[in-house]
Design a protein around this motif. Structure first.
Motif, PDB file in Angstrom:
ATOM      1  N   PRO A  71       0.817  -1.212   0.000  1.00  0.00           N
ATOM      2  CA  PRO A  71       0.000   0.000   0.000  1.00  0.00           C
ATOM      3  C   PRO A  71       0.853   1.265   0.000  1.00  0.00           C
ATOM      4  CG  PRO A  71      -0.033  -1.038   2.158  1.00  0.00           C
ATOM      5  CD  PRO A  71       0.710  -1.964   1.244  1.00  0.00           C
ATOM      6  N   ALA A  72       0.376   2.275  -0.696  1.00  0.00           N
ATOM      7  CA  ALA A  72       0.991   3.603  -0.697  1.00  0.00           C
ATOM      8  C   ALA A  72      -0.031   4.564  -0.114  1.00  0.00           C
ATOM      9  CB  ALA A  72       1.387   3.999  -2.111  1.00  0.00           C
ATOM     10  N   GLU A  73       0.388   5.798   0.140  1.00  0.00           N
ATOM     11  CA  GLU A  73      -0.507   6.773   0.792  1.00  0.00           C
ATOM     12  C   GLU A  73      -1.893   6.832   0.163  1.00  0.00           C
ATOM     13  OE1 GLU A  73       1.192  10.627   1.338  1.00  0.00           O
ATOM     14  OE2 GLU A  73       3.072   9.783   2.047  1.00  0.00           O
ATOM     15  N   VAL A  74      -1.951   7.071  -1.137  1.00  0.00           N
ATOM     16  CA  VAL A  74      -3.263   7.202  -1.791  1.00  0.00           C
ATOM     17  C   VAL A  74      -3.647   5.968  -2.600  1.00  0.00           C
ATOM     18  CG1 VAL A  74      -3.193   9.717  -1.858  1.00  0.00           C
ATOM     19  CG2 VAL A  74      -2.263   8.415  -3.768  1.00  0.00           C
ATOM     20  N   HIS A  75      -2.791   4.977  -2.622  1.00  0.00           N
ATOM     21  CA  HIS A  75      -3.073   3.751  -3.369  1.00  0.00           C
ATOM     22  C   HIS A  75      -2.977   2.548  -2.438  1.00  0.00           C
ATOM     23  CE1 HIS A  75      -3.374   5.567  -7.303  1.00  0.00           C
ATOM     24  NE2 HIS A  75      -2.270   6.261  -7.050  1.00  0.00           N
ATOM     25  N   ARG A  76      -3.979   2.407  -1.598  1.00  0.00           N
ATOM     26  CA  ARG A  76      -4.017   1.295  -0.647  1.00  0.00           C
ATOM     27  C   ARG A  76      -4.218  -0.046  -1.362  1.00  0.00           C
ATOM     28  NH1 ARG A  76      -1.614   2.809   3.264  1.00  0.00           N
ATOM     29  NH2 ARG A  76      -2.534   1.251   4.575  1.00  0.00           N
ATOM     30  N   GLU A  77      -4.615  -0.004  -2.626  1.00  0.00           N
ATOM     31  CA  GLU A  77      -4.927  -1.212  -3.388  1.00  0.00           C
ATOM     32  C   GLU A  77      -3.703  -1.851  -4.063  1.00  0.00           C
ATOM     33  OE1 GLU A  77      -5.371   2.223  -6.300  1.00  0.00           O
ATOM     34  OE2 GLU A  77      -5.638   1.903  -4.180  1.00  0.00           O
ATOM     35  N   ASN A  78      -2.521  -1.258  -3.919  1.00  0.00           N
ATOM     36  CA  ASN A  78      -1.321  -1.754  -4.597  1.00  0.00           C
ATOM     37  C   ASN A  78      -0.849  -3.104  -4.065  1.00  0.00           C
ATOM     38  OD1 ASN A  78      -1.275   0.606  -6.036  1.00  0.00           O
ATOM     39  ND2 ASN A  78       0.587   1.400  -5.126  1.00  0.00           N
ATOM     40  N   TRP A  79      -0.546  -4.007  -4.998  1.00  0.00           N
ATOM     41  CA  TRP A  79       0.063  -5.307  -4.702  1.00  0.00           C
ATOM     42  C   TRP A  79       1.214  -5.494  -5.670  1.00  0.00           C
ATOM     43  CZ3 TRP A  79      -1.394  -9.550  -1.482  1.00  0.00           C
ATOM     44  CH2 TRP A  79      -2.477  -9.269  -0.639  1.00  0.00           C
ATOM     45  N   LEU A  80       2.394  -5.874  -5.164  1.00  0.00           N
ATOM     46  CA  LEU A  80       3.567  -6.077  -5.997  1.00  0.00           C
ATOM     47  C   LEU A  80       3.399  -7.364  -6.801  1.00  0.00           C
ATOM     48  CD1 LEU A  80       6.363  -5.113  -6.876  1.00  0.00           C
ATOM     49  CD2 LEU A  80       7.309  -6.445  -4.968  1.00  0.00           C
ATOM     50  N   LEU A  81       3.568  -7.227  -8.105  1.00  0.00           N
ATOM     51  CA  LEU A  81       3.404  -8.327  -9.043  1.00  0.00           C
ATOM     52  C   LEU A  81       4.593  -9.279  -9.001  1.00  0.00           C
ATOM     53  CD1 LEU A  81       1.733  -9.376 -11.501  1.00  0.00           C
ATOM     54  CD2 LEU A  81       3.226  -7.981 -12.915  1.00  0.00           C
ATOM     55  N   ASP A  82       4.319 -10.575  -9.104  1.00  0.00           N
ATOM     56  CA  ASP A  82       5.372 -11.566  -9.303  1.00  0.00           C
ATOM     57  C   ASP A  82       5.596 -11.630 -10.808  1.00  0.00           C
ATOM     58  OD1 ASP A  82       7.023 -13.757  -9.592  1.00  0.00           O
ATOM     59  OD2 ASP A  82       5.917 -15.005  -8.170  1.00  0.00           O
ATOM     60  N   SER A  83       6.577 -10.869 -11.290  1.00  0.00           N
ATOM     61  CA  SER A  83       6.765 -10.705 -12.732  1.00  0.00           C
ATOM     62  C   SER A  83       7.335 -11.954 -13.406  1.00  0.00           C
ATOM     63  CB  SER A  83       7.657  -9.503 -13.014  1.00  0.00           C
ATOM     64  OG  SER A  83       8.920  -9.673 -12.398  1.00  0.00           O
ATOM     65  N   GLY A  84       7.738 -12.954 -12.647  1.00  0.00           N
ATOM     66  CA  GLY A  84       8.253 -14.188 -13.227  1.00  0.00           C
ATOM     67  C   GLY A  84       7.172 -15.190 -13.588  1.00  0.00           C
ATOM     68  N   LYS A  85       5.931 -14.864 -13.280  1.00  0.00           N
ATOM     69  CA  LYS A  85       4.817 -15.782 -13.560  1.00  0.00           C
ATOM     70  C   LYS A  85       3.797 -15.097 -14.462  1.00  0.00           C
ATOM     71  CE  LYS A  85       5.396 -18.282  -9.266  1.00  0.00           C
ATOM     72  NZ  LYS A  85       4.822 -18.553  -7.966  1.00  0.00           N
ATOM     73  N   ARG A  86       3.100 -15.883 -15.266  1.00  0.00           N
ATOM     74  CA  ARG A  86       2.098 -15.358 -16.204  1.00  0.00           C
ATOM     75  C   ARG A  86       0.722 -15.282 -15.560  1.00  0.00           C
ATOM     76  NH1 ARG A  86       3.824 -13.007 -20.790  1.00  0.00           N
ATOM     77  NH2 ARG A  86       3.556 -14.447 -22.463  1.00  0.00           N
ATOM     78  N   TRP A  87      -0.069 -14.349 -16.065  1.00  0.00           N
ATOM     79  CA  TRP A  87      -1.462 -14.238 -15.659  1.00  0.00           C
ATOM     80  C   TRP A  87      -2.267 -15.309 -16.399  1.00  0.00           C
ATOM     81  CZ3 TRP A  87      -3.046  -8.398 -15.380  1.00  0.00           C
ATOM     82  CH2 TRP A  87      -2.105  -7.702 -14.624  1.00  0.00           C
ATOM     83  N   ARG A  88      -3.391 -15.705 -15.793  1.00  0.00           N
ATOM     84  CA  ARG A  88      -4.254 -16.716 -16.401  1.00  0.00           C
ATOM     85  C   ARG A  88      -5.688 -16.208 -16.417  1.00  0.00           C
ATOM     86  NH1 ARG A  88      -7.569 -20.981 -15.357  1.00  0.00           N
ATOM     87  NH2 ARG A  88      -7.650 -20.633 -13.121  1.00  0.00           N
ATOM     88  N   ARG A  89      -6.309 -16.280 -17.588  1.00  0.00           N
ATOM     89  CA  ARG A  89      -7.732 -15.924 -17.696  1.00  0.00           C
ATOM     90  C   ARG A  89      -8.547 -17.092 -17.185  1.00  0.00           C
ATOM     91  NH1 ARG A  89      -9.389 -12.945 -22.694  1.00  0.00           N
ATOM     92  NH2 ARG A  89      -7.634 -14.146 -23.403  1.00  0.00           N
ATOM     93  N   ALA A  90      -9.415 -16.834 -16.186  1.00  0.00           N
ATOM     94  CA  ALA A  90     -10.210 -17.892 -15.566  1.00  0.00           C
ATOM     95  C   ALA A  90     -11.666 -17.828 -15.997  1.00  0.00           C
ATOM     96  CB  ALA A  90     -10.101 -17.790 -14.045  1.00  0.00           C
ATOM     97  N   GLY A  91     -12.038 -16.819 -16.783  1.00  0.00           N
ATOM     98  CA  GLY A  91     -13.419 -16.699 -17.228  1.00  0.00           C
ATOM     99  C   GLY A  91     -13.793 -15.259 -17.520  1.00  0.00           C
TER     100      GLY A  91
END
Length: 120
Positions: A71-91
């Motif tokens: 989280p940052a001051e105005v961006h509480r929603e931030n999550w650090l990405l694991d850039s070594g792994k791919r995203w997957r579409r689940a639907g």
């Protein structure tokens, strides 16, 4: 703490030389914005694309590998990405499916009804 979050994508917008992707965590109902380690936190093409090279689109349900909450001051929603792994579409969701995430958050503007203050 590494974790994979399942989110519904509600934004994929331009940011600096990359993109900003954000959505709602389907387990908690909270906003999540995966970020990179770069100063502007933008996501590169290889960090945000599915295995087939396509981009997350609004209403895609996707599994995003994350390292941890940043989280940052105005961006509480931030999550650090694991850039070594791919995203997957689940639907995909429909707009009607999103109704379960709506809630009355109260006034949007601190001054009641305007986005700017009267200069008088």
């Amino acid at each position: 703490m590494a974790v994979t979050k399942r989110i519904v994508c509600l934004a994929n917008s331009r940011k600096h030389q990359g993109r900003c992707v954000a959505g709602i965590d389907l387990d908690s109902g909270r906003w999540i914005r995966p970020i990179s380690k770069r100063p502007g936190h933008e996501l590169s093409a290889s960090e945000r694309q599915y295995e087939d090279g396509s981009e997350p689109a609004p209403l895609d349900v996707l599994d995003v590998p994350l390292i941890g909450h940043r989280p940052a001051e105005v961006h509480r929603e931030n999550w650090l990405l694991d850039s070594g792994k791919r995203w997957r579409r689940a639907g995909r969701m429909t707009w009607d499916d999103l109704l379960r995430f709506t809630r009355d958050a109260g006034p949007l503007w601190i001054n009641g009804h305007k986005t700017s203050v009267d200069p008088r």
